[in-house]
Write an enzyme that holds these catalytic residues in place. Structure first.
Site, mmCIF file in Angstrom:
data_model
loop_
_atom_site.group_PDB
_atom_site.id
_atom_site.type_symbol
_atom_site.label_atom_id
_atom_site.label_comp_id
_atom_site.label_asym_id
_atom_site.label_seq_id
_atom_site.Cartn_x
_atom_site.Cartn_y
_atom_site.Cartn_z
ATOM 1 N N GLU A 1 34.192 25.817 38.154
ATOM 2 C CA GLU A 1 35.494 26.422 38.482
ATOM 3 C C GLU A 1 35.444 27.009 39.884
ATOM 4 O O GLU A 1 34.440 27.605 40.266
ATOM 5 C CB GLU A 1 35.778 27.517 37.442
ATOM 6 C CG GLU A 1 37.087 28.247 37.598
ATOM 7 C CD GLU A 1 37.335 29.255 36.455
ATOM 8 O OE1 GLU A 1 36.778 29.091 35.339
ATOM 9 O OE2 GLU A 1 38.075 30.214 36.702
ATOM 10 N N ASP B 1 37.883 29.543 42.102
ATOM 11 C CA ASP B 1 39.024 30.436 41.853
ATOM 12 C C ASP B 1 39.555 31.146 43.068
ATOM 13 O O ASP B 1 38.771 31.764 43.800
ATOM 14 C CB ASP B 1 38.545 31.621 40.988
ATOM 15 C CG ASP B 1 38.499 31.306 39.546
ATOM 16 O OD1 ASP B 1 39.250 30.456 39.105
ATOM 17 O OD2 ASP B 1 37.690 31.963 38.856
ATOM 18 N N GLU C 1 42.437 34.182 43.223
ATOM 19 C CA GLU C 1 43.385 34.989 42.458
ATOM 20 C C GLU C 1 43.945 36.054 43.381
ATOM 21 O O GLU C 1 43.182 36.791 44.014
ATOM 22 C CB GLU C 1 42.680 35.688 41.284
ATOM 23 C CG GLU C 1 42.061 34.744 40.285
ATOM 24 C CD GLU C 1 41.616 35.456 39.014
ATOM 25 O OE1 GLU C 1 41.478 36.708 39.022
ATOM 26 O OE2 GLU C 1 41.409 34.763 38.012
ATOM 27 N N THR D 1 38.019 35.893 44.815
ATOM 28 C CA THR D 1 37.519 34.520 44.649
ATOM 29 C C THR D 1 36.267 34.532 43.783
ATOM 30 O O THR D 1 35.547 35.541 43.715
ATOM 31 C CB THR D 1 37.174 33.863 46.006
ATOM 32 O OG1 THR D 1 36.060 34.548 46.592
ATOM 33 C CG2 THR D 1 38.345 33.911 46.969
ATOM 34 N N ASN D 2 36.033 33.409 43.131
ATOM 35 C CA ASN D 2 34.830 33.282 42.308
ATOM 36 C C ASN D 2 34.472 31.800 42.211
ATOM 37 O O ASN D 2 35.335 30.936 42.390
ATOM 38 C CB ASN D 2 35.071 33.866 40.910
ATOM 39 C CG ASN D 2 33.786 34.237 40.181
ATOM 40 O OD1 ASN D 2 32.677 34.007 40.671
ATOM 41 N ND2 ASN D 2 33.934 34.816 38.995
ATOM 42 N N ARG E 1 30.196 35.275 40.836
ATOM 43 C CA ARG E 1 29.997 35.137 42.292
ATOM 44 C C ARG E 1 31.256 35.608 43.025
ATOM 45 O O ARG E 1 31.825 34.905 43.847
ATOM 46 C CB ARG E 1 29.706 33.678 42.640
ATOM 47 C CG ARG E 1 28.488 33.128 41.930
ATOM 48 C CD ARG E 1 28.074 31.786 42.508
ATOM 49 N NE ARG E 1 26.820 31.373 41.915
ATOM 50 C CZ ARG E 1 26.717 30.619 40.818
ATOM 51 N NH1 ARG E 1 27.804 30.183 40.199
ATOM 52 N NH2 ARG E 1 25.534 30.304 40.350
ATOM 53 N N GLU E 2 31.663 36.853 42.717
ATOM 54 C CA GLU E 2 32.924 37.343 43.257
ATOM 55 C C GLU E 2 32.825 37.727 44.726
ATOM 56 O O GLU E 2 31.860 38.372 45.135
ATOM 57 C CB GLU E 2 33.385 38.584 42.466
ATOM 58 C CG GLU E 2 33.632 38.347 40.993
ATOM 59 C CD GLU E 2 32.375 38.510 40.135
ATOM 60 O OE1 GLU E 2 31.277 38.715 40.691
ATOM 61 O OE2 GLU E 2 32.514 38.420 38.896
ATOM 62 N N ASP F 1 46.142 45.690 32.920
ATOM 63 C CA ASP F 1 45.051 46.572 32.492
ATOM 64 C C ASP F 1 43.905 46.612 33.498
ATOM 65 O O ASP F 1 43.060 47.496 33.435
ATOM 66 C CB ASP F 1 44.552 46.178 31.087
ATOM 67 C CG ASP F 1 44.308 44.687 30.961
ATOM 68 O OD1 ASP F 1 44.994 43.909 31.665
ATOM 69 O OD2 ASP F 1 43.435 44.283 30.176
ATOM 70 N N TRP F 2 43.824 45.643 34.451
ATOM 71 C CA TRP F 2 42.742 45.716 35.435
ATOM 72 C C TRP F 2 43.113 45.324 36.858
ATOM 73 O O TRP F 2 42.443 45.686 37.815
ATOM 74 C CB TRP F 2 41.543 44.862 35.001
ATOM 75 C CG TRP F 2 41.843 43.391 34.809
ATOM 76 C CD1 TRP F 2 42.163 42.792 33.626
ATOM 77 C CD2 TRP F 2 41.881 42.361 35.808
ATOM 78 N NE1 TRP F 2 42.403 41.448 33.843
ATOM 79 C CE2 TRP F 2 42.228 41.153 35.153
ATOM 80 C CE3 TRP F 2 41.635 42.336 37.193
ATOM 81 C CZ2 TRP F 2 42.353 39.935 35.832
ATOM 82 C CZ3 TRP F 2 41.767 41.117 37.876
ATOM 83 C CH2 TRP F 2 42.126 39.943 37.189
ATOM 84 N N GLY G 1 42.235 48.960 39.905
ATOM 85 C CA GLY G 1 41.373 49.096 38.736
ATOM 86 C C GLY G 1 42.132 49.337 37.441
ATOM 87 O O GLY G 1 41.556 49.824 36.464
HETATM 88 C C1 LIG Z 1 46.071 48.139 46.364
HETATM 89 O O1 LIG Z 1 46.159 49.170 47.300
HETATM 90 C C2 LIG Z 1 45.129 50.132 47.218
HETATM 91 C C3 LIG Z 1 45.438 51.237 48.220
HETATM 92 O O2 LIG Z 1 45.581 50.699 49.517
HETATM 93 C C4 LIG Z 1 43.792 49.460 47.487
HETATM 94 O O3 LIG Z 1 42.750 50.376 47.302
HETATM 95 C C5 LIG Z 1 43.604 48.293 46.514
HETATM 96 O O4 LIG Z 1 42.418 47.610 46.825
HETATM 97 C C6 LIG Z 1 44.792 47.356 46.642
HETATM 98 N N1 LIG Z 1 44.664 46.166 45.831
HETATM 99 C C7 LIG Z 1 44.568 46.147 44.497
HETATM 100 C C8 LIG Z 1 44.533 44.831 43.869
HETATM 101 O O5 LIG Z 1 44.515 47.139 43.819
#
Ligand SMILES: *[C@@H]1O[C@H](CO)[C@@H](O)[C@H](O)[C@H]1NC(C)=O
Ligand SMILES: *[C@@H]1O[C@H](CO)[C@@H](O)[C@H](O)[C@H]1NC(C)=O
Ligand SMILES: *[C@@H]1O[C@H](CO)[C@@H](O)[C@H](O)[C@H]1NC(C)=O
Length: 294
Positions: A112, A114, A116, A130-131, A140-141, A205-206, A210
């Site tokens: 694969e 990736d 995203e 990417t992975n 392998r991110e 959720d992620w 985060g």
């Molecule tokens: C969204 O914005 C925050 C603040 O700039 C950043 O820390 C984060 O990496 C960005 N991207 C995602 C996917 O959360």
């Protein structure tokens, strides 16, 4: 048309020179556009094909009940895929837009590649995640902050997969290089053909910060646009039947100075995560082997 033994079977098929030339011209770069190359897998009621100027385009959309997904009709073994994508404007928190290639065999040994795009709240940047999976093993991110606003216009994202390496490019600039180090014991996709997939879905959720920021469903439906889907088959060297038979000492797929300097630039200016540098996750004994090879 089965892409795997493409050139070797074509040499048997093409007993007439004229037929052979026509066939090779047809497969070298696919002339069909997104309307012919792509089929919808899920969320079809939320997607639509349209003409964007002269370009065949596809809109994927996402609401609270479902996202949408397409795949290529064909499978490829060594290929370059280019596609232009325009991401969700404004608040895209919790959404994930993808373009990736994946093999169809058992998950335990799947390959694969990736890309995203992880959405964000208005004004905050997308993350390109990417992975690469080979023989079922990923982890392998690498993540990137794009050097432009990917929601303001279309940009070209490419996956180049040849027997020597996998390259990921953004607007023609190489951002990631994964070398074939099979002879050093690092798995590399060499025999399972892959299809391209593209999707838009929710991973609130992620995906964003985060998982702290959820999707604002009042903004739905969310829409991403894909256009100018290009397939370029790998061209073998003269006298070689297909790319997979490229001689070991062939320099055809080596990186040129521009590509090397692009990778260097991206590493210092755009890369925000590299598994090879993650000392919390890996230590000297557990660091994936390829990290010490390239
Ligand atoms: C969204 O914005 C925050 C603040 O700039 C950043 O820390 C984060 O990496 C960005 N991207 C995602 C996917 O959360
Ligand atoms: C696809 O290929 C055509 C013809 O070579 C080229 O003009 C176009 O820029 C390519 N599109 C993308 C998205 O790479
Ligand atoms: C490295 O990680 C392995 C597996 O987690 C652990 O057993 C080992 O003690 C670690 N070594 C060091 C030097 O941190």
């Amino acid at each position: 048309m089965a892409p795997m033994p493409l050139a070797s079977s074509s040499s048997k098929l093409c007993s007439l020179l004229i037929l052979c030339l026509a066939f090779l011209a047809a497969v070298d770069r696919s002339t069909a556009g997104i309307f012919d190359e792509i089929e919808l897998i899920w969320g079809a009621s939320r997607t639509y094909f349209f003409m964007d100027g002269d370009s065949e385009a596809l809109a994927l959309s996402l609401d609270q009940s479902q996202g949408s997904c397409f795949r290529s009709r064909e499978k490829y073994l060594y290929v370059q895929i280019d596609v232009e994508i325009k991401l969700i404007e404004g608040d895209s928190a919790g959404t994930v837009c993808t373009i990736y290639t994946i093999s169809e065999g058992p998950w335990e040994i799947h390959d694969e590649i990736d890309l995203e795009f992880l959405g964000n709240v208005t004004g905050e940047p997308y993350t390109l995640h990417t992975n690469i999976f080979a023989n079922g093993v990923g982890g392998r991110e690498q993540q990137f902050r794009l050097w432009f606003d990917p929601t303001a216009d279309y940009h070209t994202y490419s996956i180049v997969w040849n027997p020597k390496r996998i390259l990921i490019l953004v607007d023609g600039k190489a951002i990631r290089d994964f070398k074939n180090n099979e002879d050093q014991g690092v798995p590399f996709p060499t025999w399972q053909s892959m299809r391209t997939f593209g999707s838009l879905w929710s991973a609130e959720d992620w995906a964003t910060q985060g998982g702290r920021v959820k999707t604002d469903w009042k903004q739905a439906p969310f829409v991403t646009y894909y256009r100018n889907y290009n397939v370029t088959w790998c061209r073998p060297s003269p006298g070689v039947a297909w790319c997979g038979d490229e001689p070991k000492d062939s320099t055809r797929f080596d990186l040129d100075a521009n590509t090397l300097s692009d990778l260097q630039w991206v590493r210092s200016n755009s890369m925000i995560y590299n598994y090879c540098d993650d000392s919390v996750r890996f230590n000297a004994t557990t660091l994936p082997k390829e990290c010490t090879l390239q």
